[in-house]
Scaffold this active site. Structure first.
Site, short mmCIF file in Angstrom:
data_model
loop_
_atom_site.label_atom_id
_atom_site.label_comp_id
_atom_site.label_asym_id
_atom_site.label_seq_id
_atom_site.Cartn_x
_atom_site.Cartn_y
_atom_site.Cartn_z
N GLU A 119 0.80 -1.09 0.09
CA GLU A 119 -0.02 0.02 -0.12
C GLU A 119 0.90 1.25 0.09
OE1 GLU A 119 -2.58 1.58 -0.84
OE2 GLU A 119 -4.11 0.98 0.73
N ASP A 120 0.37 2.45 -0.63
CA ASP A 120 1.31 3.61 -0.62
C ASP A 120 0.91 4.33 0.71
OD1 ASP A 120 -1.52 4.20 -1.06
OD2 ASP A 120 -1.00 6.00 -2.35
N ASP B 85 -3.99 5.55 6.38
CA ASP B 85 -3.85 6.52 7.31
C ASP B 85 -5.30 6.00 8.37
OD1 ASP B 85 -6.30 6.91 5.45
OD2 ASP B 85 -5.22 8.83 4.65
N GLY C 137 -7.15 3.69 8.10
CA GLY C 137 -6.99 2.33 8.05
C GLY C 137 -8.32 1.54 7.37
N PHE D 195 -1.99 16.07 4.43
CA PHE D 195 -2.15 15.43 2.92
C PHE D 195 -0.65 15.43 2.34
CE2 PHE D 195 -3.51 15.41 -1.71
CZ PHE D 195 -4.16 14.25 -1.29
N ARG E 211 1.18 11.97 -9.43
CA ARG E 211 1.74 10.84 -8.97
C ARG E 211 3.18 10.48 -9.44
NH1 ARG E 211 -2.23 7.29 -7.35
NH2 ARG E 211 -4.28 7.70 -8.06
#
Length: 179
Positions: free
Chosen positions: A102-103, A106, A108, A155, A168
């Site tokens: 996963e990147d 947070d 979850g 963020f 990205r």
């Protein structure tokens, strides 16, 4: 670039690509040691994990199969609080060790959903590797086996992470400076 603008937001560099690559090397060695002898399937969570996964799998010195799953709970810079499964696994994971890539974790919520879904396919073991972890936003009790960096609840964008689909491709991870 120490600052970037994407749409209506400004971001400043938070983690350099050099820092990211050094940590990925460490995680790759740990995974190679821990999963030695296992039948391993590495499952990337699209879209955000693609850069992290690409760099990480090149550092894992084992035989393994790669697969992908897509889930989403974000719109803009906020979690919607609802998980949508959009695309599923192609490989059978029954009786195999599964490493979810996963990147960012947070709240979850997405990972909890994935763990429940994947567990129903009776893997031998489920483990999680995430590049970024926001402990202060995390609301669940499951363990995260490999964490690249623990970050504040702000963020971020870059290195696979996006803001409304953009950013990205940035080589570093940038943190939001303007709300």
């Amino acid at each position: 670039m120490s600052k970037v603008s994407i749409l209506d937001k400004t971001f400043e560099i938070y983690l350099s690509n050099t820092q990211i690559q050094e940590r990925i090397n460490q995680i790759g060695r740990a995974i190679s040691d821990e999963f030695h002898g296992d039948e391993l399937i590495i499952v990337g969570v699209l879209n955000g994990s693609f850069l992290f996964m690409a760099d990480l799998v090149r550092r894992i010195e084992l035989n393994f199969v790669c697969d992908f799953i897509k889930v989403s709970s974000y719109q803009g810079t906020e979690s919607t609080g609802q998980v949508k499964s959009l695309l599923g696994l192609k490989e059978s994971i029954e009786g195999k060790s599964v490493l979810i890539i996963e990147d960012i974790v947070d709240s979850g919520l997405s990972m909890e959903y994935l763990l429940k879904e994947l567990s129903s396919h009776r893997p031998k073991r489920l483990a999680i590797a995430t590049l970024l972890f926001k402990r202060e936003a995390f609301r669940h009790k499951y363990a995260i086996d490999y964490v690249g960096f623990e970050i504040p609840n702000k963020f971020v964008v870059g290195y696979g992470l996006d803001y409304d689909g953009l950013g990205r491709n940035l080589p570093h991870i940038y943190q939001l400076t303007t709300p």
